[in-house]
Write an enzyme that holds these catalytic residues in place. Structure first.
Site, short mmCIF file in Angstrom:
data_model
loop_
_atom_site.label_atom_id
_atom_site.label_comp_id
_atom_site.label_asym_id
_atom_site.label_seq_id
_atom_site.Cartn_x
_atom_site.Cartn_y
_atom_site.Cartn_z
N GLY A 62 0.82 -1.34 -0.10
CA GLY A 62 -0.02 0.05 -0.09
C GLY A 62 0.66 1.33 -0.16
O GLY A 62 1.96 1.43 -0.37
N SER A 63 0.22 2.18 0.36
CA SER A 63 0.75 3.75 0.44
C SER A 63 1.89 3.72 1.35
O SER A 63 2.08 3.40 2.44
CB SER A 63 -0.33 4.66 0.65
OG SER A 63 0.44 5.91 0.99
N THR A 64 3.09 4.61 0.74
CA THR A 64 4.07 5.02 1.60
C THR A 64 4.06 5.66 2.77
O THR A 64 4.65 6.17 3.81
CB THR A 64 5.07 5.64 0.85
OG1 THR A 64 4.75 6.79 0.17
CG2 THR A 64 5.80 4.67 -0.08
#
Lengths: 410, 130
Positions: free
Chosen positions: B64-66
């Protein structure tokens, strides 16, 4: 990993605790990816700005870096934040969210980072030259810098890009190295791709199919590949997939410089005969219902894009709210040029934020229309919001009519 | 009780001993963990509904997103953090997040060997289990 004397002294804390923490992050990323050394970067773009995503803990972290004496050592710009810093009140954001957001920005300012609050730093003076090493977060900007400008960056997370800014270095691995920039798959486009909508749909399709490959795309008309359409293509591919670099034959700089790279990708190929059609981007339940918001500017619009949208909407009465997002630096120029006058009060050229990073649940937008593949992708995953992706001209007509019609194929 | 030892790579140092929370499915960090309760939210994940607080959390890698690095930081600030993290392959979300949040972390571990363990001890990059 080989560190220079200066890098080692940062890691040992001789440049202060803030720089040490940043260097620790850079060195750890280098170890994970087996980098041989660190390389200097010429600029950074930092994400992790919206208070909604980083919270109080994120703010404390930034203040810890600042109190630890850290500061940006290379030109560094900032991603959009959670609201429009000038117009937040009239747009319906809460006072408490503004207060929290302003503190985050103050911390970034004290770290010597420019508060550009935009995902298009390359339109705002942070425009790296071909071959330069940079450390950028924000997937659409990463894609544009690598692919269209030919600069070199991995797809950094916010804290990693920030750490590069505070040390001036990044680990030398991945897309910094020649051998990792060659295309890994050849994409033959065999249908017409001409409009912004076409590029958005092609981007969403390729991102979904290719994950984190490096495509070389053939069959696109160079005349249709403008900075604006390429920005949309890259942003959409980076949203639905993890593409950080793409090449377009006869268009982008690296494939033009190394045409034999395309042969390298010859073993794996895909053909695109048609783009996904309207039903994939418009929910049946939205047809005939009032639209709350028509959103343009993901990635942030350039001056030309805003001018072209406004030339259509000027002197028009609109039923739906219209947001056109851009950078505050560009908005100030537009104001000077007088292109923001004579607009219906429901049309807002907003800056510093966008529909993806602002707390949309604080505003009452349930049905949203956009011309951006990236905005469509992220809003599709938000509970309580219905979103449709449509051609720009159609979006403007919907703004005027206030509803989404049956519409045939577009 | 015969305890066994696996050596890993230290991402962030620290020694501890505690109960294990184990999955072979990559874990969504941003949006996948409730930062105020430490409960795993990801729909359909085998650990959905489990709490990570004070566990030694073992999973192959994050996804997923950083922005997930900041999620770990928020979990820590809210006193809901895991005691330590063990990964097969640590990627930037976890590597950056554990340094920011100061959570001990080890990777390059064949996690399947820990599947039936109840309790783990981490010492100088070694994992002891029985």
């Amino acid at each position: 990993m080989n560190l220079t004397g200066l890098q080692e002294s940062m890691l040992q804390g001789e440049q202060g605790p803030g720089t040490r923490l940043a260097m620790k992050i850079i060195v750890t990323l280098g170890r994970i990816y087996h980098a041989e050394n660190l390389i200097p970067v010429s600029s950074c773009q930092v994400s992790g700005v919206s208070y909604k995503s980083i919270g109080k803990a994120g703010l404390d972290f930034l203040e810890e870096l600042r109190d630890g004496g850290a500061h940006a050592r290379v030109p560094t710009t900032l991603n959009p934040c959670g609201l429009d810093l000038e117009r937040w009140l009239s747009l319906g954001f809460s006072q408490s969210f503004y207060r929290d957001q302003a503190q985050v920005l103050q911390a970034y300012r004290e770290l010597d980072i420019s508060l550009t609050c935009s995902c298009t730093p390359y339109l705002l003076g942070n425009c790296p030259v071909q071959g330069s090493h940079i450390a950028w977060a924000e997937s659409s900007a990463v894609s544009y810098a690598n692919s269209v400008l030919g600069a070199r960056t991995n797809r950094e997370g916010g804290p990693a890009a920030l750490s590069a800014a505070l040390t001036g270095y990044t680990a030398n691995y991945g897309l910094h190295l020649d051998e990792n920039r060659k295309p890994t798959v050849k994409v033959h486009v065999e249908c017409e791709v001409a409009t912004y909508w076409d590029f958005a749909r092609l981007g969403l399709l390729l991102g979904r199919k290719l994950g984190n490959e490096i495509p070389v795309i053939t069959g696109l008309s160079p005349r249709k590949c403008t900075p604006s359409t390429l920005r949309q293509l890259g942003a959409s591919m980076a949203a639905s997939g993890a593409i950080a670099l793409y090449h377009v034959e006869d268009v982008t700089p690296e494939i033009t410089a190394f045409p034999n790279w395309a042969i390298h990708a010859g073993e794996k190929e895909i053909h695109v005969n048609s783009l996904p059609s309207r039903p994939e981007f418009v929910k049946d339940t939205m047809v005939g219902k009032p639209v709350d918001l028509v959103f343009f500017g993901c990635p942030h619009s350039s001056m030309e894009e805003v001018e072209s949208i406004l030339s259509f909407l000027k002197e028009q009465q609109v039923q739906a709210s219209v947001w056109i997002a851009t950078a505050s630096m560009l908005r100030a120029e537009m104001e000077k040029k007088g292109i923001l006058t004579g607009l219906d009060s429901k049309i807002q050229v907003i800056s510093d934020t966008c529909i993806v990073v602002c707390p949309i649940e604080e505003l009452s937008f349930k049905r949203v229309i956009t011309d951006s593949g990236k905005a469509f992708y992220y809003l599709s995953n938000k509970p309580g919001v219905d979103v449709a992706l449509l051609p720009r001209k159609k979006c403007m007509e919907i703004a005027i009519n206030g509803k989404l019609d049956e519409g045939g194929n577009t | 009780m015969n305890s066994k030892v696996i050596a890993g790579r230290i991402i962030h140092p620290g020694n501890c001993k505690g109960p294990i929370l184990y999955t072979e499915v990559p874990l969504l960090i941003y949006g996948g963990i409730d930062v105020s309760t430490g409960i795993i939210l990801e729909e359909g994940h085998p650990l959905q509904g489990e709490c990570i607080q004070d566990k030694i959390l073992v999973f192959p890698r994050a996804k997923g997103s950083t922005v997930g690095s900041y999620t770990l930081l928020q979990v820590k600030a809210n006193h809901q953090a895991p005691m330590a993290i063990i990964n097969e392959h640590c990627e930037p979300i976890i590597a950056t997040g554990v340094i920011m949040a100061r959570i001990p972390c080890i990777d390059e571990i064949d996690i399947k060997r820990l599947k039936h363990a109840n309790q783990l001890e981490i010492k100088e990059g070694n994992i002891m289990y029985c």
